[in-house]
Design a protein around this motif. Sequence first.
Motif, PDB file in Angstrom:
ATOM      1  N   SER A   1       0.821  -1.207   0.000  1.00  0.00           N
ATOM      2  CA  SER A   1       0.000   0.000   0.000  1.00  0.00           C
ATOM      3  C   SER A   1       0.859   1.263   0.000  1.00  0.00           C
ATOM      4  CB  SER A   1      -0.933  -0.006   1.202  1.00  0.00           C
ATOM      5  OG  SER A   1      -1.659   1.199   1.274  1.00  0.00           O
ATOM      6  N   ASN A   2       1.857   1.299   0.891  1.00  0.00           N
ATOM      7  CA  ASN A   2       2.699   2.486   0.991  1.00  0.00           C
ATOM      8  C   ASN A   2       3.633   2.642  -0.200  1.00  0.00           C
ATOM      9  OD1 ASN A   2       1.710   3.542   3.381  1.00  0.00           O
ATOM     10  ND2 ASN A   2       3.077   2.331   4.658  1.00  0.00           N
ATOM     11  N   PHE A   3       4.208   1.552  -0.646  1.00  0.00           N
ATOM     12  CA  PHE A   3       5.217   1.641  -1.703  1.00  0.00           C
ATOM     13  C   PHE A   3       4.601   1.920  -3.071  1.00  0.00           C
ATOM     14  CE2 PHE A   3       8.012   0.132   1.483  1.00  0.00           C
ATOM     15  CZ  PHE A   3       9.314   0.262   1.024  1.00  0.00           C
ATOM     16  N   VAL A   4       3.551   1.197  -3.433  1.00  0.00           N
ATOM     17  CA  VAL A   4       3.006   1.336  -4.797  1.00  0.00           C
ATOM     18  C   VAL A   4       1.482   1.442  -4.832  1.00  0.00           C
ATOM     19  CG1 VAL A   4       4.949   0.148  -5.908  1.00  0.00           C
ATOM     20  CG2 VAL A   4       3.000  -1.192  -5.085  1.00  0.00           C
ATOM     21  N   GLY A   5       0.836   1.482  -3.668  1.00  0.00           N
ATOM     22  CA  GLY A   5      -0.623   1.501  -3.637  1.00  0.00           C
ATOM     23  C   GLY A   5      -1.194   2.872  -3.361  1.00  0.00           C
ATOM     24  N   GLU A   6      -2.315   2.886  -2.651  1.00  0.00           N
ATOM     25  CA  GLU A   6      -3.013   4.155  -2.430  1.00  0.00           C
ATOM     26  C   GLU A   6      -2.248   5.107  -1.510  1.00  0.00           C
ATOM     27  OE1 GLU A   6      -4.766   0.854   0.162  1.00  0.00           O
ATOM     28  OE2 GLU A   6      -4.277   1.164  -1.957  1.00  0.00           O
ATOM     29  N   GLY A   7      -1.339   4.576  -0.689  1.00  0.00           N
ATOM     30  CA  GLY A   7      -0.543   5.440   0.194  1.00  0.00           C
ATOM     31  C   GLY A   7       0.753   5.920  -0.430  1.00  0.00           C
ATOM     32  N   LEU A   8       0.888   5.729  -1.720  1.00  0.00           N
ATOM     33  CA  LEU A   8       2.121   6.017  -2.457  1.00  0.00           C
ATOM     34  C   LEU A   8       2.618   7.454  -2.258  1.00  0.00           C
ATOM     35  CD1 LEU A   8       4.115   5.353  -4.901  1.00  0.00           C
ATOM     36  CD2 LEU A   8       2.284   6.127  -6.369  1.00  0.00           C
ATOM     37  N   GLU A   9       1.775   8.432  -2.527  1.00  0.00           N
ATOM     38  CA  GLU A   9       2.217   9.829  -2.488  1.00  0.00           C
ATOM     39  C   GLU A   9       2.567  10.279  -1.077  1.00  0.00           C
ATOM     40  OE1 GLU A   9      -0.489  12.447  -4.398  1.00  0.00           O
ATOM     41  OE2 GLU A   9      -0.475  11.358  -6.313  1.00  0.00           O
ATOM     42  N   ALA A  10       1.766   9.858  -0.114  1.00  0.00           N
ATOM     43  CA  ALA A  10       2.039  10.252   1.270  1.00  0.00           C
ATOM     44  C   ALA A  10       3.320   9.607   1.787  1.00  0.00           C
ATOM     45  CB  ALA A  10       0.857   9.861   2.159  1.00  0.00           C
ATOM     46  N   PHE A  11       3.624   8.409   1.306  1.00  0.00           N
ATOM     47  CA  PHE A  11       4.802   7.678   1.774  1.00  0.00           C
ATOM     48  C   PHE A  11       6.088   8.243   1.172  1.00  0.00           C
ATOM     49  CE2 PHE A  11       7.816   4.084   1.395  1.00  0.00           C
ATOM     50  CZ  PHE A  11       7.939   3.744   2.742  1.00  0.00           C
ATOM     51  N   TRP A  12       6.118   8.405  -0.141  1.00  0.00           N
ATOM     52  CA  TRP A  12       7.361   8.822  -0.795  1.00  0.00           C
ATOM     53  C   TRP A  12       7.596  10.318  -0.728  1.00  0.00           C
ATOM     54  CZ3 TRP A  12      10.849   5.371  -1.540  1.00  0.00           C
ATOM     55  CH2 TRP A  12      10.489   4.045  -1.797  1.00  0.00           C
ATOM     56  N   ARG A  13       6.531  11.104  -0.613  1.00  0.00           N
ATOM     57  CA  ARG A  13       6.641  12.560  -0.529  1.00  0.00           C
ATOM     58  C   ARG A  13       7.515  13.102  -1.665  1.00  0.00           C
ATOM     59  NH1 ARG A  13       7.265  10.224   4.319  1.00  0.00           N
ATOM     60  NH2 ARG A  13       5.482  10.369   5.720  1.00  0.00           N
ATOM     61  N   ASP A  14       8.644  13.725  -1.320  1.00  0.00           N
ATOM     62  CA  ASP A  14       9.495  14.338  -2.347  1.00  0.00           C
ATOM     63  C   ASP A  14      10.742  13.502  -2.648  1.00  0.00           C
ATOM     64  OD1 ASP A  14       7.784  16.525  -2.514  1.00  0.00           O
ATOM     65  OD2 ASP A  14       8.773  17.520  -0.829  1.00  0.00           O
ATOM     66  N   SER A  15      10.764  12.251  -2.181  1.00  0.00           N
ATOM     67  CA  SER A  15      11.958  11.425  -2.387  1.00  0.00           C
ATOM     68  C   SER A  15      12.158  11.070  -3.849  1.00  0.00           C
ATOM     69  CB  SER A  15      11.858  10.132  -1.574  1.00  0.00           C
ATOM     70  OG  SER A  15      11.899  10.405  -0.205  1.00  0.00           O
ATOM     71  N   LEU A  16      11.068  10.843  -4.550  1.00  0.00           N
ATOM     72  CA  LEU A  16      11.111  10.439  -5.947  1.00  0.00           C
ATOM     73  C   LEU A  16      10.253  11.395  -6.764  1.00  0.00           C
ATOM     74  CD1 LEU A  16      10.554   6.609  -5.385  1.00  0.00           C
ATOM     75  CD2 LEU A  16      12.747   7.730  -5.786  1.00  0.00           C
ATOM     76  N   LEU A  17      10.687  11.677  -7.980  1.00  0.00           N
ATOM     77  CA  LEU A  17       9.903  12.545  -8.863  1.00  0.00           C
ATOM     78  C   LEU A  17       9.394  11.737 -10.051  1.00  0.00           C
ATOM     79  CD1 LEU A  17       8.932  15.379  -9.815  1.00  0.00           C
ATOM     80  CD2 LEU A  17      11.099  15.528 -11.083  1.00  0.00           C
ATOM     81  N   ILE A  18       8.081  11.812 -10.280  1.00  0.00           N
ATOM     82  CA  ILE A  18       7.484  11.225 -11.480  1.00  0.00           C
ATOM     83  C   ILE A  18       6.644  12.313 -12.133  1.00  0.00           C
ATOM     84  CG2 ILE A  18       6.012   9.418 -12.424  1.00  0.00           C
ATOM     85  CD1 ILE A  18       6.568   7.757  -9.935  1.00  0.00           C
ATOM     86  N   LEU A  19       7.028  12.723 -13.326  1.00  0.00           N
ATOM     87  CA  LEU A  19       6.277  13.763 -14.032  1.00  0.00           C
ATOM     88  C   LEU A  19       4.902  13.242 -14.441  1.00  0.00           C
ATOM     89  CD1 LEU A  19       9.055  15.257 -16.347  1.00  0.00           C
ATOM     90  CD2 LEU A  19       8.188  16.181 -14.187  1.00  0.00           C
ATOM     91  N   PRO A  20       3.903  14.121 -14.521  1.00  0.00           N
ATOM     92  CA  PRO A  20       2.537  13.687 -14.880  1.00  0.00           C
ATOM     93  C   PRO A  20       2.459  12.938 -16.211  1.00  0.00           C
ATOM     94  CG  PRO A  20       2.521  15.940 -14.052  1.00  0.00           C
ATOM     95  CD  PRO A  20       3.953  15.565 -14.188  1.00  0.00           C
ATOM     96  N   VAL A  21       3.384  13.254 -17.142  1.00  0.00           N
ATOM     97  CA  VAL A  21       3.330  12.577 -18.453  1.00  0.00           C
ATOM     98  C   VAL A  21       3.783  11.124 -18.367  1.00  0.00           C
ATOM     99  CG1 VAL A  21       3.625  14.684 -19.785  1.00  0.00           C
ATOM    100  CG2 VAL A  21       5.655  13.443 -19.013  1.00  0.00           C
ATOM    101  N   HIS A  22       4.428  10.759 -17.272  1.00  0.00           N
ATOM    102  CA  HIS A  22       4.899   9.387 -17.098  1.00  0.00           C
ATOM    103  C   HIS A  22       3.964   8.670 -16.116  1.00  0.00           C
ATOM    104  CE1 HIS A  22       9.133  11.067 -18.155  1.00  0.00           C
ATOM    105  NE2 HIS A  22       8.433  10.785 -19.236  1.00  0.00           N
ATOM    106  N   GLY A  23       2.905   8.123 -16.638  1.00  0.00           N
ATOM    107  CA  GLY A  23       1.871   7.546 -15.770  1.00  0.00           C
ATOM    108  C   GLY A  23       1.842   6.035 -15.741  1.00  0.00           C
ATOM    109  N   ALA A  24       3.004   5.389 -15.952  1.00  0.00           N
ATOM    110  CA  ALA A  24       3.030   3.921 -16.025  1.00  0.00           C
ATOM    111  C   ALA A  24       2.583   3.273 -14.718  1.00  0.00           C
ATOM    112  CB  ALA A  24       4.429   3.438 -16.395  1.00  0.00           C
ATOM    113  N   LEU A  25       3.043   3.806 -13.590  1.00  0.00           N
ATOM    114  CA  LEU A  25       2.709   3.192 -12.309  1.00  0.00           C
ATOM    115  C   LEU A  25       1.224   3.327 -11.998  1.00  0.00           C
ATOM    116  CD1 LEU A  25       3.790   1.687  -9.874  1.00  0.00           C
ATOM    117  CD2 LEU A  25       4.328   3.880  -8.806  1.00  0.00           C
ATOM    118  N   GLU A  26       0.664   4.473 -12.291  1.00  0.00           N
ATOM    119  CA  GLU A  26      -0.775   4.664 -12.085  1.00  0.00           C
ATOM    120  C   GLU A  26      -1.563   3.744 -13.008  1.00  0.00           C
ATOM    121  OE1 GLU A  26      -4.443   5.798 -10.916  1.00  0.00           O
ATOM    122  OE2 GLU A  26      -2.532   6.265  -9.921  1.00  0.00           O
TER     123      GLU A  26
END
Length: 643
Positions: A484-509
Amino acid sequence: MFSAAIFLPFFGALIAGLGGRWLKDRGAQWVTCGFMVLAGLLSIYIFYDVAILGNERRVEIFTWIDSGALEVSWALHFDTLTAVMVFVVNVVSAVIHVYSVGYMHHDPGIPRFFTYLSMFTFAMLMLVTSDNLLQMFFGWEGVGLCSYLLIGFWYDRPSANAAAIKAFIVNRVGDFGFALGIVGVFFVFDSIVLTEIFAAAPDKAGETFEFLGMELDVLTTLCILLFIGAMGKSAQVPLHTWLPDAMEGPTPVSALIHAATMVTAGVFMVCRLSPIFEYAPVALMIVAVVGASTAFFAATVALTQNDIKRVIAYSTCSQLGYMFFAAGVSAYPAAIFHLMTHAFFKALLFLGSGSVIHAMSDEQDMRKMGGIWRKIPFTYAYMWIGSLALAGVPFFAGYYSKDIIIESAWGAHTAVGQYAFWLGVGAAFMTAFYSWRLIYMTFHGTPRASEEVMSHVHESPPVMLVPLIVLAAGAIGAGFLAQSNFVGEGLEAFWRDSLLILPVHGALEAAHHVPTWVKLLPIVLGIAGILLATVLYLWTRGIPAALAGLLPGVYRFLLNKWYFDELFDAIFVRPAHYIGRGFWKAGDGALIDGVGPDGMAAATLNLARRISRLQTGYLYHYAFAILIGVAAIVTWYLLARVG
């Protein structure tokens, strides 16, 4: 507390290394293992405080370099990505340290071994906590040096020395690219501090420079150079050839290199630098293609290997490929998720194989094993757990992390994503097959070892088996608990600013919305691989040999690892040897020495020999010479007077 989790392994190595003569074997073990276990416990707290509670921290140690525009502090940066890596490195390393107490029990160099092991861990911790590229490079080279010392730990074995040198040299190729990348970053950004680089990266997107008449993208060039460093450290094709040979080191070393340190450094580096890579789409494509190719290539080679540690080594190479192609489609959280779960089950597999080798009197060839599962039931159970996680069987750790990577590749909806998806699916089938090939050849069937070896087969001591409970728990539950935290619904709250994914790169979503058959295909193929291995290596054991005889070319091609070593030998080693020998014989020997010192010495000796012939010892010879001399002087005198 934060600094202690990083520096305790260093102090353990320092005390064991300098005081090993007085501490003896047991004292060195207590110091290094005690400090390492304490660091592991502290890293659990750090993970909770930083990753879960969101308390990002920066601990500045001192100003390292202050020269002109280059100002670098030695600092420890703790964000979610760092907290995950520190947790993985310290916990897995602590387990390996304790396991090593039993595995290295009879070795004469115990203080030296534990010193190297703790220093290896410290170098990796320096790498993952760095807040600038120079400090990262320090840790980068530190793990390279320690890997050289540990792979060649049994230095009285020529094969271990050769493997250590090979690992060191191949990594220097990648490190040269990494060093050039760091220099390029400083030239472009006027800084090597990560936060400053990340803030300026969007403004550098699209900038170009001219090189040899070509117009090259600045960020793409920098990212490719940095990725070359990752290819060497994380054993990606074609800089992978050192990794299987690294099995010459003790098994705990193999576990540490493959699970928590060294090879994961490249994956971490690419993910840490995601704010740069995101603006270099061509570089990301290269990362994805190289990763997918490596995942498939290494899986094919593992199908035919007979050394139990080499099978697991090529498995590591393949799994690293998965992590890289996840990063290549901008699914960085999925890459780190798989890095974390892989650390648990790969360390479990390596330490389990060490237990097998220990039981089989140091035998590593699976063709000389078989029929031992009843004699080492705990090791057998651990190997099953590790293999189930590696094969991605529901609901073990590898199932969650590997499947999200494959689904992300599909969700990228690009040609490169499709390439990665299909090669990843093929590698998933082969992973399940060679994992159960290893299980059946090692533990089942008729015993193929000698009666003497079989009579000594025994379970490992508790000091080797009990620590593996931690790894087995991670191999079973880490995926479910962290999904959940790493790749699920808690993704954004967990990683915060550690990793950057631009909106055009939506593979994970998009991975969460792929068709059902995409989700099921890796599972179905994994089960098919297990069933095929069961048929070929448990029920009808004659078929593999018949297939090898039917397709000898294919079998030799895979057994010889696609002939990469032979290819490099032909392209680089032999020409370098020929050129070096030419410079030695023709240049140094014939020209420099021949004309210089040796030539002058030979001419002087020749002249001396000629002069020495005048010294005959006969009086009339000397009288004749005097007369000639007197005549010459008189002639000169008369000619001078006339003139």
